[in-house]
Design a protein around this motif. Structure first.
Motif, mmCIF file in Angstrom:
data_model
loop_
_atom_site.group_PDB
_atom_site.id
_atom_site.type_symbol
_atom_site.label_atom_id
_atom_site.label_comp_id
_atom_site.label_asym_id
_atom_site.label_seq_id
_atom_site.Cartn_x
_atom_site.Cartn_y
_atom_site.Cartn_z
ATOM 1 N N ARG A 137 64.459 92.957 47.928
ATOM 2 C CA ARG A 137 65.815 92.530 47.563
ATOM 3 C C ARG A 137 65.788 91.748 46.250
ATOM 4 N N TYR A 148 71.586 93.992 54.607
ATOM 5 C CA TYR A 148 70.705 94.199 53.463
ATOM 6 C C TYR A 148 69.242 93.956 53.837
ATOM 7 N N SER A 172 66.480 96.781 53.173
ATOM 8 C CA SER A 172 65.259 96.450 52.439
ATOM 9 C C SER A 172 64.010 96.867 53.221
ATOM 10 N N THR A 191 72.923 93.183 46.225
ATOM 11 C CA THR A 191 74.200 93.069 46.920
ATOM 12 C C THR A 191 75.318 93.026 45.873
#
Length: 569
Positions: free
Chosen positions: A65, A54, A58, A132
């Motif tokens: 995020r 992630y 990003s 997420t």
């Protein structure tokens, strides 16, 4: 989920020296065969962590995020978007800026269609953030906490209507709108609270409904016993059971859709003194297999497990009581082993998750399919890797051991309290010690502990009374003679987000016994004893479950009380 182009991902990972071009291309081929995203395969195989992935996404897309796991969600902003739309669009509105712009945590922040829909629906501009699955789960759980009373009211209203209606038959009552609404709301309520099980129990003074959340049963409501027959009949209809059979246990399953997610629901009914009790296990069909690190395994333990599962033959055993996460660990290992050049066949009771390109067999005693004769049939299917859901008896143990000795890698589970005890358990099943020593590669033991809620976590210096109390419990359980509690401990104060429990989510604590030559010599020793085996295992570097839990309590991911609770099970 937002994805990064494979070539770009390969370039980033090569630059960071995390993978070679050849290995990436192999994993790319595996991802295409399995129908999974390359990034998901990289995470499940432990090449990169989910957090690292992630971070790359990003940076690559220039999108901040959401990090809702560590950020407070604005209640007023959350309520702006109804839960059904939130789940369908996989979006959590978590704040409203002074300019009137809504901050939206999104599964795919590049989805312009969803952003435009939200802009039109909310009559305001939207600032997308990358979310997420954990971020989304926190938001969905909050919906459940905030709207618990709404669910109760809906259920109670439909119960009232059901009580007023007079149906000609139990089938009509089961198909009536109020009964359907009661079950639908009950399932929605349980899923919103992240419950793994629903218990519907009938007593003299009414029906008790309890949810198992993070491994602990919690009472959620009591309802009149008059609606018990149509509720049970409705669940039986959905799961394909006999409505008119009340004196025998029955097992079935059905699927229920919540937003875009399909939930597999395993149903068990059993007759009790006042009527039938129903237990429903909720299984997320879309859940991806976790990597060993995501399960909670340390780097050293993961290394030992991976060294053993790449062997051509032998036995991998996972031990622990019911509900300790053994099946999830088995599926995670199978996902690592799932390659085009191997034939993997399982025999399970029940099949909990559908895995692509793995041949999964459900035992069916009525049709004569048991673990033992099912395993015999599997051996005629030219398997490389076999997974037996559980070794329950001498016959299954014997066939499993001989399978593992004749060129097959066999994975299974066993009910023992710790890893070393699996050895005398197999010997008790009439497996000769020399065969036990020859066949075993590695034994894992595990328990699931609750995570401290990150929204209300606090550190504290334990009092002498608390330390002494913990010492006494450790001594009673014979866990560690040289136990030294951390100087600083952590706990959750309890907040709305965690239902005032101080915990949110679960992960594993483990012990891994590597069966090397020294351990094998002890197993075949005529004077074999479990105490000697444990001593040797510790000298060879085995960290016990309690010690693993203690390390994690010191890191602030769980509490010592929680570790002691599950060790005692």
């Amino acid at each position: 989920m937002l994805q990064i182009p494979d070539e770009k991902l390969k370039a980033i990972l090569k630059e960071e020296s995390l993978i070679s071009e050849e290995d990436f291309d192999k994993l790319l081929g595996e991802a295409q065969r399995l129908g999974q995203a390359t990034s998901d395969v990289l995470v499940s195989r432990g090449i990169i962590s989910n957090d690292y992935l992630y971070g790359i996404l990003s940076k690559y897309y220039g999108i901040e995020r959401a990090n809702l796991v560590n950020r407070k969600i604005n209640d007023d902003a959350l309520k702006i978007l109804p839960e059904n739309i939130s789940r369908q669009k996989r979006t959590i509105i978590f704040d409203k800026e002074s300019s009137g712009v809504f901050d939206a945590a999104m599964d795919d922040p590049s989805d312009l269609t969803t952003i435009e829909f939200l802009r039109q629906y909310l009559k305001a501009d939207i600032k997308p953030f990358l979310a997420t699955q954990e971020d989304l789960d926190k938001g969905f759980a909050l919906y459940g906490r905030h709207f618990a009373e709404d669910f109760r009211k809906k259920i109670e209203e439909n119960i009232y209507v059901s009580l007023q209606q007079k149906s000609a038959s139990i089938e009509e009552a089961a198909a009536a709108v109020p009964t359907i609404a009661i079950i639908d709301n009950l399932l929605f309520y349980a899923i919103s609270l992240r419950a793994s099980d629903i218990h519907i129990e009938i007593f003299e003074d009414g029906i008790l409904v309890r949810f198992r959340i993070d491994g602990v049963l919690q009472e959620v409501m009591r309802i009149p016993s008059e609606v018990h027959p149509p509720i049970i009949a409705r669940i039986k209809l959905l799961s394909g059971l006999k409505i008119d059979e009340h004196q025998r246990p029955q097992d079935g399953r059905f699927r229920h859709k919540v937003g875009e997610d399909l939930i597999d629901i395993r149903v068990s009914t059993i007759p009790t003194f006042h009527g039938e009790k129903v237990e429903m296990r909720l299984l997320t069909s879309s859940q991806k297999p976790l990597s060993l690190r995501e399960l909670g395994m340390s780097e050293d333990m993961e290394r030992v497990v991976k060294e053993n599962i790449v062997k051509a033959y032998g036995m991998i055993l996972i031990t622990g009581p019911t509900g300790s996460g053994k099946t999830t660990t088995l599926y995670s290992i199978l996902n690592i082993l799932n390659r085009s050049e191997v034939n993997i066949i399982t025999i399970e009771d029940p099949i909990e998750y559908d895995m692509k390109f793995i041949n999964q067999t459900q035992i069916n005693p009525l049709a004569g399919v048991t673990f033992a004769n099912g395993l015999r049939a599997i051996l005629r299917q030219d398997p490389n890797i076999i997974m037996v859901g559980e070794i329950r008896d001498e016959e299954t143990a014997e066939i499993a051991v001989h399978s593992a000795l004749t060129g097959h890698l066999l994975l299974s589970s066993l009910h023992t309290n710790d890893a070393p005890t699996a050895v005398p358990r197999l010997i008790d099943m009439k497996i000769a010690p020399f065969l036990v020593a020859a066949v075993l590669n590695v034994i894992l033991a595990q328990r699931l502990v609750r995570k401290i809620c990150l929204d209300c976590i606090e550190s504290f210096i334990p009092s002498e009374d608390l330390i002494e109390s913990i010492r006494r419990q450790v001594k009673e359980l014979s866990l560690s003679a040289d136990f030294k509690p951390p100087k600083v401990l952590y706990r959750g104060r309890g907040c709305l987000n965690c239902g005032k429990t101080g915990y949110s989510g679960r992960f594993g604590i483990f012990e891994v016994l590597n069966i090397d030559e020294t351990v094998r010599k002890e197993i075949v020793n005529p004077n074999f004893s479990l105490d000697n085996l444990i001593t040797i295992a510790k000298k060879r570097g085995m960290i016990t479950m309690f010690e693993d839990g203690l390390i994690k309590a010191g890191m602030g991911t769980t509490t010592i009380e929680e570790v002691l609770r599950v060790i005692r099970e």
